[in-house]
Scaffold this motif. Structure first.
Motif, PDB file in Angstrom:
ATOM      1  N   ARG A  24       0.800  -1.219   0.000  1.00 50.54           N
ATOM      2  CA  ARG A  24       0.000   0.000   0.000  1.00 50.54           C
ATOM      3  C   ARG A  24       0.834   1.271   0.000  1.00 50.54           C
ATOM      4  O   ARG A  24       0.314   2.362  -0.241  1.00 50.54           O
ATOM      5  CB  ARG A  24      -0.919   0.016   1.226  1.00 50.54           C
ATOM      6  N   SER A  25       2.130   1.169   0.284  1.00 48.42           N
ATOM      7  CA  SER A  25       2.954   2.368   0.468  1.00 48.42           C
ATOM      8  C   SER A  25       2.984   3.253  -0.772  1.00 48.42           C
ATOM      9  O   SER A  25       2.886   4.480  -0.673  1.00 48.42           O
ATOM     10  CB  SER A  25       4.378   1.973   0.868  1.00 48.42           C
ATOM     11  N   LYS A  26       3.111   2.653  -1.969  1.00 49.52           N
ATOM     12  CA  LYS A  26       3.183   3.456  -3.189  1.00 49.52           C
ATOM     13  C   LYS A  26       1.860   4.159  -3.464  1.00 49.52           C
ATOM     14  O   LYS A  26       1.843   5.327  -3.878  1.00 49.52           O
ATOM     15  CB  LYS A  26       3.569   2.568  -4.381  1.00 49.52           C
ATOM     16  N   LYS A  27       0.745   3.477  -3.250  1.00 51.47           N
ATOM     17  CA  LYS A  27      -0.558   4.101  -3.476  1.00 51.47           C
ATOM     18  C   LYS A  27      -0.782   5.266  -2.518  1.00 51.47           C
ATOM     19  O   LYS A  27      -1.335   6.305  -2.898  1.00 51.47           O
ATOM     20  CB  LYS A  27      -1.672   3.069  -3.322  1.00 51.47           C
ATOM     21  N   ILE A  28      -0.362   5.094  -1.274  1.00 55.35           N
ATOM     22  CA  ILE A  28      -0.516   6.160  -0.285  1.00 55.35           C
ATOM     23  C   ILE A  28       0.348   7.355  -0.660  1.00 55.35           C
ATOM     24  O   ILE A  28      -0.087   8.507  -0.607  1.00 55.35           O
ATOM     25  CB  ILE A  28      -0.150   5.637   1.122  1.00 55.35           C
ATOM     26  N   TYR A  58      11.405   4.733  -8.037  1.00 53.96           N
ATOM     27  CA  TYR A  58       9.955   4.629  -7.918  1.00 53.96           C
ATOM     28  C   TYR A  58       9.340   4.613  -9.312  1.00 53.96           C
ATOM     29  O   TYR A  58       9.822   5.288 -10.213  1.00 53.96           O
ATOM     30  CB  TYR A  58       9.370   5.803  -7.122  1.00 53.96           C
ATOM     31  N   TRP A  59       8.277   3.861  -9.454  1.00 56.55           N
ATOM     32  CA  TRP A  59       7.524   3.837 -10.702  1.00 56.55           C
ATOM     33  C   TRP A  59       6.503   4.969 -10.632  1.00 56.55           C
ATOM     34  O   TRP A  59       5.602   4.969  -9.804  1.00 56.55           O
ATOM     35  CB  TRP A  59       6.841   2.487 -10.891  1.00 56.55           C
ATOM     36  N   MET A  60       6.655   5.964 -11.505  1.00 57.60           N
ATOM     37  CA  MET A  60       5.837   7.173 -11.431  1.00 57.60           C
ATOM     38  C   MET A  60       4.998   7.347 -12.697  1.00 57.60           C
ATOM     39  O   MET A  60       5.471   7.075 -13.806  1.00 57.60           O
ATOM     40  CB  MET A  60       6.723   8.408 -11.245  1.00 57.60           C
ATOM     41  N   THR A  61       3.784   7.823 -12.509  1.00 54.05           N
ATOM     42  CA  THR A  61       2.944   8.167 -13.652  1.00 54.05           C
ATOM     43  C   THR A  61       3.309   9.563 -14.143  1.00 54.05           C
ATOM     44  O   THR A  61       3.975  10.339 -13.443  1.00 54.05           O
ATOM     45  CB  THR A  61       1.465   8.146 -13.266  1.00 54.05           C
ATOM     46  N   GLU A  62       2.851   9.901 -15.328  1.00 49.40           N
ATOM     47  CA  GLU A  62       3.104  11.238 -15.874  1.00 49.40           C
ATOM     48  C   GLU A  62       2.484  12.309 -14.989  1.00 49.40           C
ATOM     49  O   GLU A  62       3.060  13.383 -14.802  1.00 49.40           O
ATOM     50  CB  GLU A  62       2.531  11.324 -17.291  1.00 49.40           C
ATOM     51  N   MET A 142       3.059  -4.875  -7.698  1.00 53.11           N
ATOM     52  CA  MET A 142       1.809  -4.196  -7.358  1.00 53.11           C
ATOM     53  C   MET A 142       1.537  -2.988  -8.241  1.00 53.11           C
ATOM     54  O   MET A 142       0.389  -2.645  -8.512  1.00 53.11           O
ATOM     55  CB  MET A 142       1.840  -3.761  -5.884  1.00 53.11           C
ATOM     56  N   GLU A 143       2.594  -2.316  -8.713  1.00 55.08           N
ATOM     57  CA  GLU A 143       2.404  -1.023  -9.369  1.00 55.08           C
ATOM     58  C   GLU A 143       2.847  -0.952 -10.827  1.00 55.08           C
ATOM     59  O   GLU A 143       2.266  -0.218 -11.620  1.00 55.08           O
ATOM     60  CB  GLU A 143       3.142   0.073  -8.575  1.00 55.08           C
ATOM     61  N   GLY A 144       3.901  -1.680 -11.184  1.00 59.40           N
ATOM     62  CA  GLY A 144       4.479  -1.478 -12.507  1.00 59.40           C
ATOM     63  C   GLY A 144       4.385  -2.638 -13.473  1.00 59.40           C
ATOM     64  O   GLY A 144       4.634  -2.477 -14.674  1.00 59.40           O
TER      65      GLY A 144
END
Length: 244
Positions: A24-28, A58-62, A142-144
């Motif tokens: 959950r850390s990345k979503k938070i 970190y995997w980051m969105t635009e 979880m994210e990428g």
């Protein structure tokens, strides 16, 4: 989604990882950056020198990167020069303060040993610290991670065991993807190996271990320049490299 690297103090990063569960850390962090975070009134705090730094990808969105760059422009209008890492450190500090004394309940942990191609663990050890592999791979899953649609069989391949222990939600996501592809026996392992292969490719394009060493070298040279003549420093570096 792209991978970006940021510098944090090792102490702050460790507190962040202990205060928030990996699944959950990345979503938070993303939600806080996009919907809650504003620059502090005292921008000078963001310019403080950070010692004992580590590089964290970190995997980051635009949208996330655009928000960081917008905040940097805001700071410039107030004659304050900061960078993305400065903001990310402040965000992480705020989240640690928020959750440190009332941490989110940790998820159930699960462990499984997966068969992976021989040499995988050695290659990964050159790209990322062993202690960071589980956290970073879990975050990636979880994210990428996006399935590649190519799941080669391990038959006729030399194999080695890779022990993986993470939040149960990470394994549930592997199972969910496996089910979507109609895998029955061994589906989780196939998805895990695919995710691991992608993860390794991303690390090779921007190895955190190399980035950390580069950052450490920069700090050492900055300190060296304060006590030694630049000409002598260059001679010492040249001598060291030629000796190798």
């Amino acid at each position: 989604m792209k991978q970006y690297s940021f510098s944090f103090s090792s102490d702050l990063l460790e507190k962040f990882k202990k205060s928030l569960p990996v699944n959950r850390s990345k979503k938070i962090l993303k939600n806080y950056l996009l919907n809650e975070y504003d620059l502090p009134e005292s921008l000078g705090d963001l310019q403080e020198f950070v010692s004992d730094t580590v590089i964290q990808p970190y995997w980051m969105t635009e949208a996330e990167i655009n928000k960081l760059d917008h905040l940097i422009k805001q700071a410039k209008t107030k004659d304050c020069s900061i960078n993305r890492s400065s903001i990310m450190r402040d965000i992480m500090k705020n989240l640690v303060e928020k959750y440190q004394n009332s941490p989110i309940q940790k998820s159930e942990q699960y462990r499984q040993t997966f068969k992976v191609p021989s040499g995988t663990k050695k290659r990964l050890s050159l790209l990322i610290e062993d202690g960071e592999l589980t956290y970073e791979l879990s975050s990636f899953i979880m994210e990428g991670y996006i399935p590649s649609n190519d799941f080669p069989s391990m038959r006729n391949q030399e194999q080695e065991n890779l022990n993986f222990r993470s939040d149960i939600e990470v394994f549930e996501k592997l199972d969910k993807i496996s089910s979507e592809y109609g895998f029955k026996k061994g589906g989780r392992a196939k998805i895990f190996r695919d995710a691991l292969s992608q993860f390794e490719s991303f690390l090779q394009s921007n190895p955190p271990k190399k980035a950390t060493l580069k950052q450490e070298l920069k700090y050492i040279l900055d300190e060296y320049k304060e006590v030694e003549d630049m000409k002598i420093i260059k001679e010492e570096i040249s001598k060291y490299l030629n000796d190798k």
